[in-house]
Design a protein around this motif. Structure first.
Motif, PDB file in Angstrom:
ATOM      1  N   ARG A  19       0.850  -1.189   0.000  1.00 44.61           N
ATOM      2  CA  ARG A  19       0.000   0.000   0.000  1.00 44.61           C
ATOM      3  C   ARG A  19       0.885   1.239   0.000  1.00 44.61           C
ATOM      4  O   ARG A  19       1.844   1.336   0.771  1.00 44.61           O
ATOM      5  N   LEU A  20       0.593   2.181  -0.895  1.00 39.75           N
ATOM      6  CA  LEU A  20       1.273   3.474  -0.940  1.00 39.75           C
ATOM      7  C   LEU A  20       0.227   4.538  -0.636  1.00 39.75           C
ATOM      8  O   LEU A  20      -0.765   4.645  -1.356  1.00 39.75           O
ATOM      9  N   MET A  21       0.439   5.281   0.419  1.00 36.73           N
ATOM     10  CA  MET A  21      -0.566   6.236   0.909  1.00 36.73           C
ATOM     11  C   MET A  21      -1.913   5.539   1.118  1.00 36.73           C
ATOM     12  O   MET A  21      -2.973   6.082   0.836  1.00 36.73           O
ATOM     13  N   GLY A  22      -1.855   4.306   1.604  1.00 37.08           N
ATOM     14  CA  GLY A  22      -3.051   3.567   1.935  1.00 37.08           C
ATOM     15  C   GLY A  22      -3.800   2.978   0.757  1.00 37.08           C
ATOM     16  O   GLY A  22      -4.894   2.433   0.929  1.00 37.08           O
ATOM     17  N   MET A  23      -3.246   3.055  -0.446  1.00 34.69           N
ATOM     18  CA  MET A  23      -3.960   2.569  -1.634  1.00 34.69           C
ATOM     19  C   MET A  23      -3.098   1.587  -2.427  1.00 34.69           C
ATOM     20  O   MET A  23      -1.871   1.574  -2.277  1.00 34.69           O
ATOM     21  N   PRO A  24      -3.714   0.752  -3.272  1.00 31.95           N
ATOM     22  CA  PRO A  24      -2.930  -0.154  -4.108  1.00 31.95           C
ATOM     23  C   PRO A  24      -1.962   0.627  -4.994  1.00 31.95           C
ATOM     24  O   PRO A  24      -2.258   1.765  -5.405  1.00 31.95           O
ATOM     25  N   PRO A  25      -0.801   0.056  -5.307  1.00 28.94           N
ATOM     26  CA  PRO A  25       0.218   0.774  -6.076  1.00 28.94           C
ATOM     27  C   PRO A  25      -0.275   1.309  -7.404  1.00 28.94           C
ATOM     28  O   PRO A  25       0.121   2.407  -7.815  1.00 28.94           O
ATOM     29  N   GLN A  26      -1.147   0.547  -8.095  1.00 32.91           N
ATOM     30  CA  GLN A  26      -1.603   1.005  -9.409  1.00 32.91           C
ATOM     31  C   GLN A  26      -2.456   2.271  -9.304  1.00 32.91           C
ATOM     32  O   GLN A  26      -2.391   3.149 -10.172  1.00 32.91           O
ATOM     33  N   TRP A  27      -3.202   2.381  -8.221  1.00 31.32           N
ATOM     34  CA  TRP A  27      -3.998   3.596  -8.036  1.00 31.32           C
ATOM     35  C   TRP A  27      -3.132   4.769  -7.594  1.00 31.32           C
ATOM     36  O   TRP A  27      -3.346   5.905  -8.002  1.00 31.32           O
ATOM     37  N   PHE A  28      -2.133   4.476  -6.763  1.00 31.82           N
ATOM     38  CA  PHE A  28      -1.187   5.538  -6.411  1.00 31.82           C
ATOM     39  C   PHE A  28      -0.486   6.049  -7.663  1.00 31.82           C
ATOM     40  O   PHE A  28      -0.264   7.256  -7.825  1.00 31.82           O
TER      41      PHE A  28
END
Length: 438
Positions: A19-28
């Motif tokens: 999780r990057l900033m609490g979201m999946p990497p593709q969405w980040f």
């Protein structure tokens, strides 16, 4: 127990994966692409929106890299340190467009002052969330290792400077003093004015001599903090895992623990900013003391007296935790862009100057750590707060050092070093510059 500052923008959830900033990497990646495109197309707004978005994206990217490269993560502080140095390197190499550098700089300090916003949250929440007995028992003895660190740093640097032909007095005045002096705004700038007035020279010329020591000392302090954290893992007896006082045990959580609500964040935000403003008000009456230090004193008095409702203390602590978890890498990115001048650091990298910088930082660690142990502080925590937080660049340096050491809950003590300790150094230098001369 140690404050976990790595549960931040970069996180691996065992159930959900990376999780990057609490979201999946593709969405980040989608949101990061939008922000970076706006940055390089010149349409990133020069306000809070642009500053927050750019610093969070850039800080998270560097944070992810730093937390996943073995040597960086294990020995050099990982994500927060790479977010600091990586952005500074990008500015130095011209990777970032000038508009982006300006926007992040404004957001960090100049017109929008995110650094003050961040530190206000840390001061208020970390003190009000601290165990009251710990504050009472540790506070009064804190300045003993702080002074010890200063004495050993000055003495060791003076001795080595004399042996190397740099001059013992020059080494103390122009290397040890600016490194231990509380950063730039509250340290090197007023110190250059003190030196200029005493020596009859232009203070700007003096500042040009002092600043490289501040910048290089800050860089060395951050790396040293990460190494101290590593030492604490190898030699657990030297570490309190974020607790500074030996033998201290936290009280067990009451059975009726408070339940967190979203409204607590708003309450904590108002409390942090209000205490910060109160410190600025008191500074009108006591201008000799920096408003950070006054804010610390005010919040500490409130905590010691026990007059604040538990619910409000809880809210302040939750706002502090939210800020640390979500915004530390963003601040590191902003600090690297705005404050870490690699040109000045590189210009100062003569072998003698570098050795004297190492000597000053080592002296601060040994003096604060060893003397701290005499007053029943843990070596690692005392060396960090009373030693390295004297040797860094003040507020931003405190965040970087404690983040590299994964001990952000030492912020109240760190700020005492940077502000009250910095004021002590200025008073000391006003005397030494007349005794030793230029």
């Amino acid at each position: 127990m140690r404050e976990n500052t790595r549960e931040s923008e970069v996180m691996y959830d065992p159930k959900q994966g990376l999780r990057l900033m609490g979201m999946p990497p593709q969405w980040f990646a989608v949101f990061a692409a939008i922000v970076l495109a706006g940055s390089y197309l010149g349409v990133l707004p020069n306000d809070m929106i642009g500053g927050f978005a750019a610093a969070i994206v850039i800080g998270t990217i560097f944070g992810f890299i730093g937390d996943n490269v073995p040597i960086l993560n294990d020995y050099l502080g990982g994500g927060p340190v790479l977010a600091l140095f990586g952005t500074s390197i990008c500015v130095y190499l011209g990777v970032f467009p000038e508009s982006l550098v300006k926007i992040i700089g404004n957001w960090t300090q100049d017109t929008q002052g995110f650094i003050n916003f961040y530190i206000a949250a840390l001061i208020c929440g970390s003190i009000l969330g601290m165990d009251r007995k710990l504050l009472i028992q540790a506070g009064w003895r804190y300045f003993i290792p702080l002074v010890g660190g200063v004495v050993v740093a000055y003495g060791l640097t003076g001795i080595v400077g004399g042996i190397m032909g740099y001059g013992w007095g020059k080494a103390m005045l122009y290397v040890a003093a600016p490194i231990m002096g509380g950063g730039t705004g509250a340290g090197a700038i007023p110190m250059s004015q003190i030196y200029g007035a005493a020596l009859g020279v232009d203070s700007k010329e003096v500042f040009g001599i002092l600043f490289p020591a501040v910048a290089l000392g800050n860089a060395v302090s951050i790396i040293a903090a990460a190494l101290l954290d590593k030492l604490g893992r190898v030699r657990p007896k030297l570490s309190g895992e974020g607790v500074i006082l030996q033998g201290f045990e936290f009280e067990s959580e009451p059975k009726t623990a408070l339940e967190f609500t979203i409204g607590d964040l708003g309450t904590g935000l108002l409390m942090a900013t209000s205490f910060y403003i109160f410190g600025r008000i008191i500074e009108i009456v006591i201008p000799q003391i920096h408003y950070y230090a006054l804010t610390i004193i005010i919040v500490a008095i409130v905590k010691i007296l026990g007059v604040m409702p538990k619910r409000l203390e809880f809210a302040a602590a939750k706002w502090y935790q939210f800020t640390v978890v979500n915004l530390t890498l963003a601040l590191m990115a902003g600090t690297g862009v705005r404050f870490l001048d690699l040109k000045a650091v590189i210009a100062a990298l003569t072998p003698t100057y570098f050795i004297l910088t190492l000597t000053t930082v080592l002296g601060a660690i040994l003096g604060a750590g060893i003397i701290g142990a005499w007053v029943r502080f843990y070596f690692i925590e005392s060396a960090l707060a009373a030693g390295l937080c004297m040797a860094n660049m003040g507020g931003t340096g405190d965040v970087a050092v404690l983040s590299a050491a994964k001990r952000m809950n030492l912020m109240p003590f760190a700020q005492m070093s940077s502000r009250l300790g910095g004021a002590f150094i200025l008073i000391l230098q006003s005397l030494l510059i007349r005794l030793i001369g230029g």
